[in-house]
Design a protein around this motif. Structure first.
Motif, PDB file in Angstrom:
ATOM      1  N   ARG A 184       6.946  -1.018  -0.021  1.00 60.20           N
ATOM      2  CA  ARG A 184       6.583   0.219   0.666  1.00 60.20           C
ATOM      3  C   ARG A 184       5.270   0.140   1.431  1.00 60.20           C
ATOM      4  NH1 ARG A 184       5.147   0.473  -4.479  1.00 60.20           N
ATOM      5  NH2 ARG A 184       3.283   1.613  -5.146  1.00 60.20           N
ATOM      6  N   GLN A 185       4.297  -0.568   0.898  1.00 57.10           N
ATOM      7  CA  GLN A 185       2.999  -0.602   1.562  1.00 57.10           C
ATOM      8  C   GLN A 185       2.999  -1.468   2.827  1.00 57.10           C
ATOM      9  OE1 GLN A 185       0.771  -1.223  -2.130  1.00 57.10           O
ATOM     10  NE2 GLN A 185      -0.226   0.725  -1.684  1.00 57.10           N
ATOM     11  N   ALA A 186       3.966  -2.343   2.951  1.00 54.91           N
ATOM     12  CA  ALA A 186       4.105  -3.117   4.191  1.00 54.91           C
ATOM     13  C   ALA A 186       4.663  -2.215   5.296  1.00 54.91           C
ATOM     14  CB  ALA A 186       5.025  -4.312   3.981  1.00 54.91           C
ATOM     15  N   CYS A 201       8.119  11.229   3.577  1.00 52.18           N
ATOM     16  CA  CYS A 201       7.967   9.857   4.039  1.00 52.18           C
ATOM     17  C   CYS A 201       9.342   9.315   4.432  1.00 52.18           C
ATOM     18  CB  CYS A 201       7.368   9.011   2.919  1.00 52.18           C
ATOM     19  SG  CYS A 201       7.383   7.231   3.246  1.00 52.18           S
ATOM     20  N   LYS A 202       9.345   8.486   5.443  1.00 44.37           N
ATOM     21  CA  LYS A 202      10.622   7.927   5.913  1.00 44.37           C
ATOM     22  C   LYS A 202      11.317   7.076   4.863  1.00 44.37           C
ATOM     23  CE  LYS A 202       8.256   4.138   8.272  1.00 44.37           C
ATOM     24  NZ  LYS A 202       7.970   3.580   9.593  1.00 44.37           N
ATOM     25  N   LEU A 203      10.592   6.628   3.841  1.00 40.06           N
ATOM     26  CA  LEU A 203      11.199   5.808   2.797  1.00 40.06           C
ATOM     27  C   LEU A 203      11.751   6.632   1.622  1.00 40.06           C
ATOM     28  CD1 LEU A 203       8.721   2.785   2.575  1.00 40.06           C
ATOM     29  CD2 LEU A 203      10.915   2.924   3.783  1.00 40.06           C
ATOM     30  N   PRO A 260       1.598   1.643   5.352  1.00 34.35           N
ATOM     31  CA  PRO A 260       0.306   1.129   4.874  1.00 34.35           C
ATOM     32  C   PRO A 260      -0.566   2.148   4.127  1.00 34.35           C
ATOM     33  CG  PRO A 260       0.709   0.405   7.115  1.00 34.35           C
ATOM     34  CD  PRO A 260       1.784   1.395   6.785  1.00 34.35           C
ATOM     35  N   ASP A 261      -0.430   3.430   4.433  1.00 30.81           N
ATOM     36  CA  ASP A 261      -1.251   4.417   3.730  1.00 30.81           C
ATOM     37  C   ASP A 261      -0.568   5.010   2.498  1.00 30.81           C
ATOM     38  OD1 ASP A 261       0.566   5.829   5.264  1.00 30.81           O
ATOM     39  OD2 ASP A 261      -0.872   7.333   5.940  1.00 30.81           O
ATOM     40  N   CYS A 262       0.520   4.388   2.066  1.00 34.69           N
ATOM     41  CA  CYS A 262       1.183   4.809   0.830  1.00 34.69           C
ATOM     42  C   CYS A 262       0.210   4.612  -0.331  1.00 34.69           C
ATOM     43  CB  CYS A 262       2.457   3.989   0.600  1.00 34.69           C
ATOM     44  SG  CYS A 262       3.330   4.433  -0.913  1.00 34.69           S
ATOM     45  N   ILE A 263       0.127   5.602  -1.184  1.00 33.15           N
ATOM     46  CA  ILE A 263      -0.795   5.556  -2.319  1.00 33.15           C
ATOM     47  C   ILE A 263      -0.218   4.703  -3.442  1.00 33.15           C
ATOM     48  CG2 ILE A 263      -1.916   6.937  -4.132  1.00 33.15           C
ATOM     49  CD1 ILE A 263      -3.088   7.561  -1.449  1.00 33.15           C
TER      50      ILE A 263
END
Length: 154
Positions: free
Chosen positions: A66-68, A50-52, A71-74
């Motif tokens: 992270r979810q902003a 992931c880029k983060l 968006p599909d981050c668990i």
């Protein structure tokens, strides 16, 4: 007499948010892109992060937001933990849920966030960022090591 650590005395459902969050060992394996076969449901890992994901610490560089950004981050929950089949066998959440103890290298046991890397459990040094990578190329990066980490310790 020494008091037992919380992960040996509480269920996951009984843990505070801080206790729950501390079960993450910082391996970064959850942050690897995965591919799912739509027909069989089989999930395979890629070495594309992931880029983060901070490649050195193997922690999210913007965990709170992270979810902003992704968006599909668990967001791992107790229910999700029991439904997600791809969690690595060394995952602290998985171990505690199965009534097993944490490994020596887990930061809650060792006292250091570096031991997960020293033990070779983490994604450190094994990934590339998803930034600039075409999603169609993910198949070129399929790996099996995330589900094999820690084999010699089991």
């Amino acid at each position: 007499m020494t008091e037992k650590p919380f992960w040996k005395t509480k269920t996951l459902a009984e843990m505070s948010n801080a206790e729950w969050e501390s079960l993450c060992d910082g391996c970064g394996l959850c942050c690897l892109n995965k591919l799912e076969d739509w027909e069989t449901g089989e999930v395979v890992f890629t070495s594309v992060a992931c880029k983060l994901l901070d490649g050195d610490s193997c922690r999210c560089s913007d965990y709170e937001n992270r979810q902003a950004t992704v968006p599909d981050c668990i967001q791992l929950t107790l229910q999700g933990l029991r439904e997600i089949q791809w969690l690595p066998p060394t995952c602290g959440y998985r171990l505690v849920d199965e009534g097993l103890d944490l490994y020596w290298w887990h930061p809650l046991v060792s006292g250091s966030p570096e031991t997960v890397h020293q033990a070779g459990i983490s994604a450190r040094g094994r990934t590339i960022s998803e930034e600039g990578l075409d999603v169609e190329d993910l198949e070129d990066y399929v790996v099996d090591w995330p589900m094999r980490v820690g084999e010699e310790q089991r």
